[in-house]
Design an enzyme around this catalytic site. Structure first.
Site, PDB file in Angstrom:
ATOM      1  N   LYS A   3      77.933  61.473 -86.364  1.00 25.24           N
ATOM      2  CA  LYS A   3      77.736  60.977 -87.741  1.00 25.24           C
ATOM      3  C   LYS A   3      76.809  61.912 -88.520  1.00 25.24           C
ATOM      4  O   LYS A   3      77.104  62.302 -89.642  1.00 25.24           O
ATOM      5  CB  LYS A   3      77.126  59.555 -87.720  1.00 25.24           C
ATOM      6  CG  LYS A   3      77.968  58.535 -86.969  1.00 25.24           C
ATOM      7  CD  LYS A   3      77.366  57.149 -87.018  1.00 25.24           C
ATOM      8  CE  LYS A   3      76.045  56.995 -86.305  1.00 25.24           C
ATOM      9  NZ  LYS A   3      76.101  57.194 -84.829  1.00 25.24           N
TER      10      LYS A   3
ATOM     11  N   ARG B 177      74.705  48.488 -89.561  1.00 29.61           N
ATOM     12  CA  ARG B 177      74.864  48.443 -88.103  1.00 29.61           C
ATOM     13  C   ARG B 177      75.002  47.034 -87.581  1.00 29.61           C
ATOM     14  O   ARG B 177      75.171  46.856 -86.366  1.00 29.61           O
ATOM     15  CB  ARG B 177      73.619  49.054 -87.465  1.00 29.61           C
ATOM     16  CG  ARG B 177      73.783  50.458 -86.975  1.00 29.61           C
ATOM     17  CD  ARG B 177      72.418  50.891 -86.562  1.00 29.61           C
ATOM     18  NE  ARG B 177      72.400  51.759 -85.459  1.00 29.61           N
ATOM     19  CZ  ARG B 177      72.255  53.088 -85.588  1.00 29.61           C
ATOM     20  NH1 ARG B 177      72.194  53.645 -86.758  1.00 29.61           N
ATOM     21  NH2 ARG B 177      72.168  53.822 -84.514  1.00 29.61           N
TER      22      ARG B 177
ATOM     23  N   ARG C  66      71.457  67.375 -76.726  1.00 26.10           N
ATOM     24  CA  ARG C  66      71.040  67.580 -78.131  1.00 26.10           C
ATOM     25  C   ARG C  66      69.571  67.982 -78.230  1.00 26.10           C
ATOM     26  O   ARG C  66      68.706  67.460 -77.525  1.00 26.10           O
ATOM     27  CB  ARG C  66      71.250  66.280 -78.916  1.00 26.10           C
ATOM     28  CG  ARG C  66      70.617  66.322 -80.307  1.00 26.10           C
ATOM     29  CD  ARG C  66      71.056  65.193 -81.169  1.00 26.10           C
ATOM     30  NE  ARG C  66      70.649  63.888 -80.699  1.00 26.10           N
ATOM     31  CZ  ARG C  66      70.985  62.747 -81.290  1.00 26.10           C
ATOM     32  NH1 ARG C  66      71.756  62.771 -82.365  1.00 26.10           N
ATOM     33  NH2 ARG C  66      70.576  61.600 -80.814  1.00 26.10           N
TER      34      ARG C  66
ATOM     35  N   ARG D  14      65.058  64.196 -78.769  1.00 26.15           N
ATOM     36  CA  ARG D  14      64.660  62.903 -79.327  1.00 26.15           C
ATOM     37  C   ARG D  14      64.179  61.982 -78.221  1.00 26.15           C
ATOM     38  O   ARG D  14      64.722  61.976 -77.123  1.00 26.15           O
ATOM     39  CB  ARG D  14      65.841  62.279 -80.077  1.00 26.15           C
ATOM     40  CG  ARG D  14      65.700  62.463 -81.569  1.00 26.15           C
ATOM     41  CD  ARG D  14      66.920  62.061 -82.322  1.00 26.15           C
ATOM     42  NE  ARG D  14      67.431  60.722 -82.022  1.00 26.15           N
ATOM     43  CZ  ARG D  14      68.463  60.171 -82.657  1.00 26.15           C
ATOM     44  NH1 ARG D  14      69.073  60.847 -83.620  1.00 26.15           N
ATOM     45  NH2 ARG D  14      68.879  58.969 -82.345  1.00 26.15           N
TER      46      ARG D  14
ATOM     47  N   ARG E 280      71.577  52.004 -76.065  1.00 34.93           N
ATOM     48  CA  ARG E 280      72.082  52.185 -77.441  1.00 34.93           C
ATOM     49  C   ARG E 280      73.591  51.952 -77.501  1.00 34.93           C
ATOM     50  O   ARG E 280      74.103  51.371 -78.450  1.00 34.93           O
ATOM     51  CB  ARG E 280      71.729  53.587 -77.942  1.00 34.93           C
ATOM     52  CG  ARG E 280      70.258  53.711 -78.321  1.00 34.93           C
ATOM     53  CD  ARG E 280      69.769  55.149 -78.305  1.00 34.93           C
ATOM     54  NE  ARG E 280      70.420  56.002 -79.261  1.00 34.93           N
ATOM     55  CZ  ARG E 280      70.463  57.342 -79.153  1.00 34.93           C
ATOM     56  NH1 ARG E 280      69.883  57.950 -78.132  1.00 34.93           N
ATOM     57  NH2 ARG E 280      71.067  58.044 -80.074  1.00 34.93           N
TER      58      ARG E 280
HETATM   59  P1  AP5 Z   1      75.007  63.748 -83.982  1.00 30.95           P
HETATM   60  O1  AP5 Z   1      75.694  64.278 -85.185  1.00 30.95           O
HETATM   61  O2  AP5 Z   1      73.523  63.762 -83.930  1.00 30.95           O
HETATM   62  O3  AP5 Z   1      75.549  62.272 -83.654  1.00 30.95           O
HETATM   63  P2  AP5 Z   1      75.149  60.902 -84.317  1.00 30.95           P
HETATM   64  O4  AP5 Z   1      76.371  60.055 -84.323  1.00 30.95           O
HETATM   65  O5  AP5 Z   1      74.448  61.116 -85.623  1.00 30.95           O
HETATM   66  O6  AP5 Z   1      74.154  60.402 -83.190  1.00 30.95           O
HETATM   67  P3  AP5 Z   1      72.763  59.649 -83.301  1.00 30.95           P
HETATM   68  O7  AP5 Z   1      72.201  59.645 -81.899  1.00 30.95           O
HETATM   69  O8  AP5 Z   1      71.889  60.247 -84.350  1.00 30.95           O
HETATM   70  O9  AP5 Z   1      73.222  58.258 -83.698  1.00 30.95           O
HETATM   71  P4  AP5 Z   1      72.472  56.968 -83.498  1.00 30.95           P
HETATM   72  O10 AP5 Z   1      73.332  56.060 -84.288  1.00 30.95           O
HETATM   73  O11 AP5 Z   1      72.197  56.554 -82.104  1.00 30.95           O
HETATM   74  O12 AP5 Z   1      71.000  57.308 -84.048  1.00 30.95           O
HETATM   75  P5  AP5 Z   1      70.261  57.006 -85.398  1.00 30.95           P
HETATM   76  O13 AP5 Z   1      69.397  58.153 -85.676  1.00 30.95           O
HETATM   77  O14 AP5 Z   1      71.171  56.519 -86.459  1.00 30.95           O
HETATM   78  O15 AP5 Z   1      75.585  64.542 -82.711  1.00 30.95           O
HETATM   79  C1  AP5 Z   1      75.032  64.346 -81.428  1.00 30.95           C
HETATM   80  C2  AP5 Z   1      75.026  65.666 -80.648  1.00 30.95           C
HETATM   81  O16 AP5 Z   1      76.377  66.071 -80.421  1.00 30.95           O
HETATM   82  C3  AP5 Z   1      74.362  66.856 -81.381  1.00 30.95           C
HETATM   83  O17 AP5 Z   1      73.708  67.675 -80.458  1.00 30.95           O
HETATM   84  C4  AP5 Z   1      75.533  67.614 -81.997  1.00 30.95           C
HETATM   85  O18 AP5 Z   1      75.253  69.002 -82.162  1.00 30.95           O
HETATM   86  C5  AP5 Z   1      76.633  67.363 -80.964  1.00 30.95           C
HETATM   87  N1  AP5 Z   1      77.973  67.306 -81.542  1.00 30.95           N
HETATM   88  C6  AP5 Z   1      78.332  66.735 -82.736  1.00 30.95           C
HETATM   89  N2  AP5 Z   1      79.663  66.866 -82.917  1.00 30.95           N
HETATM   90  C7  AP5 Z   1      80.145  67.521 -81.795  1.00 30.95           C
HETATM   91  C8  AP5 Z   1      81.425  67.931 -81.388  1.00 30.95           C
HETATM   92  N3  AP5 Z   1      82.502  67.722 -82.142  1.00 30.95           N
HETATM   93  N4  AP5 Z   1      81.549  68.542 -80.182  1.00 30.95           N
HETATM   94  C9  AP5 Z   1      80.472  68.777 -79.406  1.00 30.95           C
HETATM   95  N5  AP5 Z   1      79.206  68.416 -79.751  1.00 30.95           N
HETATM   96  C10 AP5 Z   1      79.054  67.791 -80.921  1.00 30.95           C
HETATM   97  O19 AP5 Z   1      69.364  55.739 -84.979  1.00 30.95           O
HETATM   98  C11 AP5 Z   1      68.298  55.851 -84.059  1.00 30.95           C
HETATM   99  C12 AP5 Z   1      67.605  54.512 -83.924  1.00 30.95           C
HETATM  100  O20 AP5 Z   1      67.044  54.121 -85.202  1.00 30.95           O
HETATM  101  C13 AP5 Z   1      68.491  53.324 -83.506  1.00 30.95           C
HETATM  102  O21 AP5 Z   1      68.656  53.234 -82.114  1.00 30.95           O
HETATM  103  C14 AP5 Z   1      67.684  52.153 -84.094  1.00 30.95           C
HETATM  104  O22 AP5 Z   1      66.585  51.833 -83.297  1.00 30.95           O
HETATM  105  C15 AP5 Z   1      67.171  52.713 -85.422  1.00 30.95           C
HETATM  106  N6  AP5 Z   1      68.103  52.481 -86.542  1.00 30.95           N
HETATM  107  C16 AP5 Z   1      68.744  53.420 -87.273  1.00 30.95           C
HETATM  108  N7  AP5 Z   1      69.515  52.844 -88.211  1.00 30.95           N
HETATM  109  C17 AP5 Z   1      69.372  51.507 -88.066  1.00 30.95           C
HETATM  110  C18 AP5 Z   1      69.943  50.388 -88.719  1.00 30.95           C
HETATM  111  N8  AP5 Z   1      70.841  50.512 -89.709  1.00 30.95           N
HETATM  112  N9  AP5 Z   1      69.573  49.142 -88.297  1.00 30.95           N
HETATM  113  C19 AP5 Z   1      68.674  48.981 -87.313  1.00 30.95           C
HETATM  114  N10 AP5 Z   1      68.110  50.009 -86.625  1.00 30.95           N
HETATM  115  C20 AP5 Z   1      68.460  51.262 -87.002  1.00 30.95           C
END
Ligand code: AP5
Length: 213
Positions: free
Chosen positions: A13, A88, A127, A160, A171
């Site tokens: 994402k 979410r 990552r 992270r 997660r």
């Molecule tokens: P990346 O692009 O970082 O993936 P992502 O889907 O953004 O993964 P996240 O881990 O950031 O998502 P998340 O939803 O768990 O975390 P968030 O920060 O929102 O890609 C991942 C890796 O893969 C990278 O190394 C990239 O280079 C690689 N990659 C990408 N595409 C690729 C491909 N095609 N092929 C190979 N490699 C590839 O949330 C974190 C925490 O915050 C949550 O757990 C929660 O506690 C809190 N939080 C955030 N939002 C909310 C909400 N709305 N409500 C409540 N709590 C929330």
């Protein structure tokens, strides 16, 4: 253009949102990034969010809904925005719909990035991110030119806190339980588009662009 990116942790994402932001010149709004900054700066929000994030749990709805309500009313969102990691839960989705209705706006497209759990685990375990500029790397698919150093700003790359195997599994569980049901919600609204998020970042980006045109 107003977009939502849905998908499990590690679906890509953030990667795709950054590319969409450049292409369409609209802000990427990542609740994860906002919360991580708050934790780093040790603000009240950060203190409240940290224990949930470290445990792989969702931060309470009222906290993130309040953040998003304020953010999408800012001037740079007038031409659109990309929501990355929000909503979410059903409550967040319903509150977002209410807020947009009050503003006389709608979401154009909800892109669901579909990827299996094995791929997600390998993406997250490999990552690293730059705490200075937010650039993201992967040890196999996007390695930095110099190990541990950000290509963009020279910052020291870090893993992270929540990218350890135990928290990744939590997660994924939380995603299945609380976030996956949103697909049905947006399918009923008629704006859900599914993108197979396997292949190179560029291949996936061109699939996403096809869906949001
Ligand atoms: P990346 O692009 O970082 O993936 P992502 O889907 O953004 O993964 P996240 O881990 O950031 O998502 P998340 O939803 O768990 O975390 P968030 O920060 O929102 O890609 C991942 C890796 O893969 C990278 O190394 C990239 O280079 C690689 N990659 C990408 N595409 C690729 C491909 N095609 N092929 C190979 N490699 C590839 O949330 C974190 C925490 O915050 C949550 O757990 C929660 O506690 C809190 N939080 C955030 N939002 C909310 C909400 N709305 N409500 C409540 N709590 C929330």
């Amino acid at each position: 253009m107003r977009l939502i990116l849905l998908g499990p942790p590690g679906a890509g994402k953030g990667t795709q949102a950054k590319m969409l932001k450049e292409k369409f010149q609209i802000p990427q709004i990542s609740t994860g990034d906002i919360l991580r900054h708050a934790v780093k700066d040790n603000t009240d929000l950060g203190v409240r969010a940290k224990s949930f994030m470290d445990a792989g749990q969702l931060v309470p709805d009222d906290v993130v809904v309040g953040l998003i309500k304020e953010r999408i009313k800012q001037a740079d969102c007038e031409t659109g925005f990309i929501l990355d990691g929000f909503p979410r839960t059903m409550i967040q989705a319903e509150k977002l719909s209410e807020t947009l209705t009050e503003m006389d706006l709608t979401i154009d497209t909800v892109v669901d990035l579909e990827v299996n759990a094995d791929e997600v685990i390998s993406r997250l375990a490999g990552r690293s991110t730059c705490p200075e500029c937010g650039a993201m790397f992967h040890e196999e698919s996007r390695p930095p030119k110099v190990l541990g150093v950000c290509d963009g700003c020279g910052g020291t790359l870090a893993q992270r806190q929540d990218d350890n195997s135990e928290t990744i599994l939590k997660r994924l569980e939380v995603y299945q339980e609380s976030t996956a049901p949103l697909k049905e919600f947006y399918m009923r609204q008629g704006n859900l588009k599914t993108v197979i998020a396997r292949g190179s970042v560029e291949e996936i980006f061109s699939r996403v662009c096809e869906m949001v045109r």
